[in-house]
Motif scaffolding. Structure first.
Motif, mmCIF file in Angstrom:
data_model
loop_
_atom_site.group_PDB
_atom_site.id
_atom_site.type_symbol
_atom_site.label_atom_id
_atom_site.label_comp_id
_atom_site.label_asym_id
_atom_site.label_seq_id
_atom_site.Cartn_x
_atom_site.Cartn_y
_atom_site.Cartn_z
ATOM 1 N N ILE A 45 11.875 18.535 -43.324
ATOM 2 C CA ILE A 45 10.509 19.002 -43.570
ATOM 3 C C ILE A 45 9.500 18.388 -42.596
ATOM 4 C CG2 ILE A 45 10.903 19.553 -45.992
ATOM 5 C CD1 ILE A 45 9.595 16.883 -46.736
ATOM 6 N N SER A 46 9.911 17.360 -41.846
ATOM 7 C CA SER A 46 9.013 16.827 -40.813
ATOM 8 C C SER A 46 9.816 16.155 -39.713
ATOM 9 C CB SER A 46 8.003 15.839 -41.408
ATOM 10 O OG SER A 46 8.591 14.577 -41.626
ATOM 11 N N VAL A 47 9.248 16.175 -38.496
ATOM 12 C CA VAL A 47 9.858 15.539 -37.326
ATOM 13 C C VAL A 47 8.798 14.654 -36.670
ATOM 14 C CG1 VAL A 47 10.965 15.883 -35.093
ATOM 15 C CG2 VAL A 47 11.395 17.498 -36.961
ATOM 16 N N ASN A 48 9.105 13.363 -36.606
ATOM 17 C CA ASN A 48 8.174 12.404 -35.999
ATOM 18 C C ASN A 48 6.763 12.534 -36.563
ATOM 19 O OD1 ASN A 48 10.222 11.392 -34.425
ATOM 20 N ND2 ASN A 48 9.727 12.677 -32.661
ATOM 21 N N GLY A 49 6.702 12.704 -37.889
ATOM 22 C CA GLY A 49 5.419 12.760 -38.582
ATOM 23 C C GLY A 49 4.742 14.116 -38.567
ATOM 24 N N LYS A 50 5.326 15.099 -37.900
ATOM 25 C CA LYS A 50 4.754 16.446 -37.836
ATOM 26 C C LYS A 50 5.502 17.365 -38.803
ATOM 27 C CE LYS A 50 1.947 15.425 -34.430
ATOM 28 N NZ LYS A 50 2.152 15.970 -33.082
ATOM 29 N N THR A 51 4.747 18.016 -39.710
ATOM 30 C CA THR A 51 5.353 18.937 -40.669
ATOM 31 C C THR A 51 5.948 20.150 -39.950
ATOM 32 O OG1 THR A 51 3.785 18.274 -42.385
ATOM 33 C CG2 THR A 51 4.923 20.384 -42.690
ATOM 34 N N ILE A 52 7.149 20.554 -40.385
ATOM 35 C CA ILE A 52 7.771 21.760 -39.816
ATOM 36 C C ILE A 52 8.039 22.757 -40.935
ATOM 37 C CG2 ILE A 52 8.829 20.526 -37.883
ATOM 38 C CD1 ILE A 52 11.512 20.697 -39.410
ATOM 39 N N SER A 53 7.892 24.038 -40.619
ATOM 40 C CA SER A 53 8.106 25.086 -41.611
ATOM 41 C C SER A 53 9.262 26.009 -41.254
ATOM 42 C CB SER A 53 6.831 25.930 -41.782
ATOM 43 O OG SER A 53 5.757 25.124 -42.196
ATOM 44 N N ASN A 54 9.690 25.967 -39.986
ATOM 45 C CA ASN A 54 10.733 26.895 -39.551
ATOM 46 C C ASN A 54 11.412 26.357 -38.288
ATOM 47 O OD1 ASN A 54 8.891 27.574 -37.394
ATOM 48 N ND2 ASN A 54 7.835 28.900 -38.877
ATOM 49 N N MET A 55 12.358 27.139 -37.770
ATOM 50 C CA MET A 55 13.106 26.723 -36.596
ATOM 51 C C MET A 55 12.217 26.577 -35.365
ATOM 52 S SD MET A 55 16.273 25.925 -36.863
ATOM 53 C CE MET A 55 16.586 25.999 -35.107
ATOM 54 N N THR A 56 11.214 27.430 -35.252
ATOM 55 C CA THR A 56 10.298 27.351 -34.103
ATOM 56 C C THR A 56 9.587 26.008 -34.073
ATOM 57 O OG1 THR A 56 9.956 29.742 -34.144
ATOM 58 C CG2 THR A 56 8.336 28.421 -32.951
ATOM 59 N N ASP A 57 9.114 25.573 -35.251
ATOM 60 C CA ASP A 57 8.463 24.264 -35.334
ATOM 61 C C ASP A 57 9.443 23.144 -34.991
ATOM 62 O OD1 ASP A 57 6.239 25.610 -36.200
ATOM 63 O OD2 ASP A 57 6.471 25.078 -38.320
ATOM 64 N N LEU A 58 10.674 23.252 -35.518
ATOM 65 C CA LEU A 58 11.669 22.206 -35.273
ATOM 66 C C LEU A 58 11.950 22.056 -33.778
ATOM 67 C CD1 LEU A 58 13.849 20.193 -36.229
ATOM 68 C CD2 LEU A 58 15.413 22.135 -36.463
ATOM 69 N N ARG A 75 13.922 9.378 -27.101
ATOM 70 C CA ARG A 75 15.201 8.751 -27.396
ATOM 71 C C ARG A 75 15.630 8.884 -28.846
ATOM 72 N NH1 ARG A 75 14.898 2.997 -24.066
ATOM 73 N NH2 ARG A 75 14.698 3.912 -21.961
ATOM 74 N N GLN A 76 14.673 9.166 -29.744
ATOM 75 C CA GLN A 76 15.062 9.255 -31.141
ATOM 76 C C GLN A 76 14.115 10.168 -31.907
ATOM 77 O OE1 GLN A 76 14.812 5.111 -32.440
ATOM 78 N NE2 GLN A 76 12.807 5.473 -33.354
ATOM 79 N N LEU A 77 14.570 10.583 -33.113
ATOM 80 C CA LEU A 77 13.765 11.391 -34.021
ATOM 81 C C LEU A 77 13.615 10.644 -35.339
ATOM 82 C CD1 LEU A 77 15.525 14.890 -33.671
ATOM 83 C CD2 LEU A 77 13.485 14.113 -32.443
ATOM 84 N N LEU A 78 12.447 10.793 -35.965
ATOM 85 C CA LEU A 78 12.253 10.316 -37.322
ATOM 86 C C LEU A 78 12.113 11.552 -38.195
ATOM 87 C CD1 LEU A 78 11.784 8.082 -39.421
ATOM 88 C CD2 LEU A 78 9.328 8.199 -38.866
ATOM 89 N N LEU A 79 13.111 11.805 -39.025
ATOM 90 C CA LEU A 79 13.129 13.016 -39.852
ATOM 91 C C LEU A 79 12.846 12.674 -41.305
ATOM 92 C CD1 LEU A 79 16.375 14.759 -38.511
ATOM 93 C CD2 LEU A 79 14.025 15.048 -37.703
ATOM 94 N N ASN A 80 12.032 13.514 -41.948
ATOM 95 C CA ASN A 80 11.851 13.455 -43.390
ATOM 96 C C ASN A 80 12.768 14.527 -43.975
ATOM 97 O OD1 ASN A 80 9.044 13.760 -45.728
ATOM 98 N ND2 ASN A 80 10.973 12.666 -45.894
ATOM 99 N N VAL A 81 13.679 14.109 -44.847
ATOM 100 C CA VAL A 81 14.761 14.993 -45.307
ATOM 101 C C VAL A 81 14.766 15.063 -46.824
ATOM 102 C CG1 VAL A 81 17.249 15.402 -45.269
ATOM 103 C CG2 VAL A 81 16.134 14.328 -43.289
ATOM 104 N N LEU A 82 14.853 16.300 -47.347
ATOM 105 C CA LEU A 82 15.034 16.508 -48.783
ATOM 106 C C LEU A 82 16.524 16.654 -49.049
ATOM 107 C CD1 LEU A 82 12.202 19.054 -49.644
ATOM 108 C CD2 LEU A 82 12.108 16.553 -49.597
ATOM 109 N N ARG A 83 16.997 15.907 -50.067
ATOM 110 C CA ARG A 83 18.423 15.947 -50.390
ATOM 111 C C ARG A 83 18.638 15.781 -51.887
ATOM 112 N NH1 ARG A 83 22.054 11.636 -47.367
ATOM 113 N NH2 ARG A 83 21.798 13.127 -45.648
#
Length: 454
Positions: free
Chosen positions: A413-426, A435-443
Motif C-alpha cells: 500500500i506504500s513505497v518509501n512513504g508514498k501511497t500507491i493505488s495501482n501498478m502504475t504508482d508502484l 538501493r532499497q525499498l521501504l514497503l508498507n504491507v497488509l497481510r
C-alpha cells in the motif's frame, strides 16, 4: 523398474491403438548381406550404479504399505540403492571409439561396460550426455572396431523399409524389420526435444540406444521409446533421427555438454483457421504468439503474428520444428529466420543468448520487482476498510521480494512513504529507488513494514 523401461513405455496413459499389426518383412530382397557388414557396429551396454530412492514404507512382503497412516509415502530416503541397466549403442567412429546411445541408458551409471558382437568386453568412458534430447556419447578403446555409416534422416519418407538392431530384454543382438510409419513426431512428452521417426519395427526394452537402419545399412535413427500397454509391443516405436543425434553428438564430443541458447519467442502451430485469419495460403509454419521484451527476437524487430517458415534454410512444419531447430544450436549461434508478415517474406538475422544471462539482463533492469507477478487490489475488507494497492500473485525464489519475505497474497500500500493505488504508482515509485525499498504491507488482517534490498 529400470530406467530404460520407463523411457520405453513413457506413454502408458495415452489411448492405445489395438489394431496395430505385426512388423512387415521387407520385400526388397535378403537383408543378410547388408546386416553382415554393420552388425558389429551395434553393441550391448551394461551399466551399474546407485541412486537415492525415496522410502516407500513397505510391508513384510516387500509391497508398499498403503495404510491410511502411511499413505504409501514417506519424505525419507533409504539411501543409495544399487541398480543394473541394459541397453544398446552404435559405434559411429571406429578410430576414436565413440559410441552413440540414449542418455537414459547410462543415467546415474558408475560403471559402463560394452560388449561387442564377437564377445570382447570394454570398460567405457562417458564423454557427454544430453537428457533433453536423450542422446549420450561414450568411448571405448579403438581396437578393431567397425563404425556404422551415417545416413541422412532428412531424406526419409513414410513407407521406407527399415530395420531395428539392439539387445531386447538382454537376449543378445536381435534384428527386426518394418517400415517408417510417420516422421517428425513431436509433442509426445517423451523428451524435451522431439522429432521422432515412428516405426512398426519391433522395439523392446533393451533396444534403447540401438540402431534404426535403412536398406543401405546406414544409420538413420537411434531407437528410444515405444508406445504399448503393460510392456507389450503393438508396432509403435520411436527413434531419434540420425541428423539430430549427430548434431548433439558433435557438441558432446567437443564440449562435453549441450549449452542451448534462446531467441525469446513463443510459437504455436499454423492451423488452417489461423492461416485464413492471417491471409496466408500456406499452413506450414509456426506463428509467433509472444516476443519477450529485451530478447534477441525483440531487438531484431520480430513481432507477434509473424509466421516462421524457415530457420537457417530449413523449412518449418510446425511449432515443434522451431523448438528443435533452435534447441539443437549452441548458444551464440547465428540464426537466419524467414518470416511471413502481412503476406510478405522477411529475412531476419539474430544471435541466440544464454537463457541464464538473459534472465540476469532482465533482472538488472528491474532488480526490485523482477520475478514477481502483481495485480491491482481494490477491495473493502472487514478489518481494514477500503484498501487500494497492489497484491502479489506469485514470486520466484531468490528474487529481491522473496528474500525480503514477501509472499503470495501480500498487498503493498506504500513505497518509501508514498501511497500507491495501482501498478502504475508502484512502478513509478520503484523506478526512483536506489538501493532499497521501504514497503508498507497488509497481510492476513494486519500490517507490517518490510525493507527490500537489491
Amino acid at each position: 523398474m529400470p530406467r530404460f523401461l520407463s523411457l520405453l513405455f513413457p506413454l502408458l496413459l495415452y489411448p492405445f491403438i489395438a489394431t496395430a499389426g505385426a512388423s512387415p518383412q521387407t520385400t526388397q530382397g535378403n537383408l543378410a548381406p547388408v546386416l553382415k557388414t554393420i552388425l558389429p557396429s551395434v553393441v550391448n551396454i551394461y551399466v551399474t550404479g546407485s541412486i537415492n530412492v525415496p522410502l516407500d514404507t513397505v510391508d513384510q512382503e516387500g509391497a508398499p504399505d498403503e495404510s491410511p497412516q502411511n499413505n504409501g509415502h514417506s519424505s525419507m530416503d533409504i539411501g543409495p540403492q544399487k541398480f543394473e541397466n541394459l541397453g544398446s549403442g552404435v559405434i559411429v567412429d571406429s578410430k576414436k571409439g565413440y559410441i552413440l546411445t540414449n542418455a537414459h541408458v547410462i543415467a546415474h551409471a558408475k560403471n559402463i561396460r560394452v560388449t561387442l558382437t564377437d564377445g570382447h568386453r570394454y570398460k567405457a568412458k562417458l564423454i557427454g550426455t544430453d537428457p533433453d534430447s536423450d542422446v549420450a556419447v561414450i568411448q571405448i578403446d579403438p581396437e578393431n572396431l567397425t563404425a556404422i555409416p551415417l545416413g541422412n534422416s532428412d531424406l526419409l519418407h513414410v513407407g521406407d523399409f527399415v530395420a531395428a538392431i539392439g539387445n531386447p530384454f538382454g537376449l543378445g543382438q536381435t534384428v527386426t524389420s518394418g517400415i517408417i510409419s510417420a516422421l517428425q513426431r513431436n509433442n509426445l512428452g517423451i523428451e524435451g526435444y522431439e522429432n521422432f521417426i515412428q516405426t512398426d519395427a519391433s522395439i523392446n526394452p533393451g533396444n534403447s540406444g540401438g540402431a534404426l537402419i535403412n536398406m543401405k545399412g546406414e544409420l538413420i535413427g537411434i531407437n528410444t521409446a515405444i508406445l504399448g500397454p503393460e510392456g507389450s509391443n503393438i508396432g509403435i516405436g520411436f527413434a531419434i533421427p540420425s541428423n539430430m543425434a549427430h548434431s548433439v553428438m558433435e557438441q558432446l564430443i567437443q564440449y562435453g555438454s549441450v549449452k542451448r541458447g534462446t531467441m525469446g519467442v513463443l510459437v504455436q502451430n499454423l492451423t488452417p483457421e489461423l492461416a485464413s485469419a492471417f491471409h496466408v495460403s500456406n499452413t506450414q509454419g509456426a506463428v509467433i504468439t509472444l516476443v519477450v521484451t529485451g530478447s534477441p527476437a525483440d531487438e531484431a524487430g520480430i513481432k507477434p503474428g509473424d509466421i516462421i517458415v524457415e530457420v537457417n534454410g530449413k523449412k518449418i512444419e510446425d511449432s515443434g520444428s522451431v523448438r528443435n531447430a533452435i534447441g539443437l544450436l549452441r548458444l551464440g549461434s547465428q540464426i537466419n529466420l524467414r518470416l511471413l508478415r502481412d503476406g510478405r517474406l522477411k529475412s531476419i538475422n539474430l544471435v541466440t543468448i544464454d537463457p541464464n544471462k538473459y534472465i540476469e539482463k532482465i533482472a538488472s533492469r528491474d532488480p526490485f520487482l523482477f520475478g514477481t507477478e502483481f495485480r491491482n487490489f481494490d477491495e473493502i475488507t472487514p478489518t481494514q476498510g477500503h484498501v487500494q494497492g497492489v497484491q502479489i500473485i506469485s514470486t520466484q525464489e531468490d528474487t529481491a521480494l522473496w528474500r525480503a519475505g514477501l509472499r503470495r497474497g501480500d498487498v503493498l500500500i506504500s513505497v518509501n512513504g508514498k501511497t500507491i493505488s495501482n501498478m502504475t504508482d508502484l512502478k513509478k515509485e520503484v523506478s526512483t529507488a536506489k538501493r532499497q525499498l521501504l514497503l508498507n504491507v497488509l497481510r492476513q488482517g494486519g500490517a507490517i513494514f518490510v525493507v527490500v534490498k537489491q
